[in-house]
Write an enzyme that holds these catalytic residues in place. Sequence first.
Site, PDB file in Angstrom:
ATOM      1  N   SER A 252      33.411  25.204 -47.838  1.00  0.00           N
ATOM      2  CA  SER A 252      34.801  24.757 -47.977  1.00  0.00           C
ATOM      3  C   SER A 252      34.859  23.784 -49.150  1.00  0.00           C
ATOM      4  CB  SER A 252      35.223  24.016 -46.698  1.00  0.00           C
ATOM      5  OG  SER A 252      36.427  23.324 -46.873  1.00  0.00           O
TER       6      SER A 252
ATOM      7  N   TYR B  32      33.886  18.274 -39.504  1.00  0.00           N
ATOM      8  CA  TYR B  32      34.046  19.424 -40.403  1.00  0.00           C
ATOM      9  C   TYR B  32      33.418  19.134 -41.768  1.00  0.00           C
ATOM     10  CZ  TYR B  32      36.546  23.398 -42.548  1.00  0.00           C
ATOM     11  OH  TYR B  32      36.872  24.576 -43.189  1.00  0.00           O
TER      12      TYR B  32
END
Length: 257
Positions: free
Chosen positions: A139, A152
């Site tokens: 990401s 995350y």
Amino acid sequence: MSLSGKTAVITGSNSGIGLGIAREMAKAGADVVLNSYSDRDEDHALAADIASEFGVNARYIGADMSKADDCRRLITDAGTCDILINNAGIQHVAPIDEFPTAKWDAIIAINMSSAFHTTAAALPMMRDAGWGRVVNIASAHGLTASPFKSAYVAAKHGIVGMTKVVALETAQEPITANAICPGYVLTPLVEAQIPNTMKEYDMSREDVVKNVLLKRQPSKEFATVEQLGGTVNFLCSDAAAQITGTTISVDGGWTAL
Ligand code: NAD
């Protein structure tokens, strides 16, 4: 470019980016193994649809990527794994002092540790086959941070680091390992963040999309699952044989800021 004769295992692929990647790979001729933690008729139907649309072999194998044994079983049940796409992921947003421990553990397990277990199981198959590709879906949050996304961001930075290790351990073999770092892609994972953000900031959906989600994405456009599938296919091509241990951002300029 043809991926005919190659088998790709894509974790977390009954939805969103994983499903989009599976479809683009099947379009390029790869046999695909879809996965998620559920084992419903509609999961298997997704694989059947891909098989009939693209004329490839497609299977669905239920396995929970939060569990080490399931991660390894996914690869052994697949039987062959030339291309491993570690994509399964979840999100939870909360300040660190309120972040539930169970959510932290689940995000680290699914978004990061699963890739350790699947890669460990898949590398011997790639070595036997004399060719392999590991593509980890990280990401922009594998390269930068945002508040309230501690687990995350930690997991995504972790998977970028592990990608480099896999690349070094396979550097003199016809195997590569890379991470793709998407910016925002409009998938169920992102859709799920919109209602809370609308409530939190008292904003319309359009304002949340433009001023919150795409705030850091200079293109002001979502990346698409097809673009991510195309990037995976490029990493599987001969042109990418010397690309290993690195990240490719598909983020509309986010990490250039
Ligand atoms: P999504 O929610 O649509 O898909 C996530 C997939 O993971 C689903 O198929 C889900 O069933 C699966 N999954 C969840 N828990 C699992 C488990 N325990 N075992 C097996 N599978 C499980 O989300 P998405 O947006 O398509 O996300 C896919 C990946 O892309 C994630 O790793 C995410 O972090 C990453 N990503 C997404 C975006 C974005 O904007 N959507 C941006 C950057 C990175």
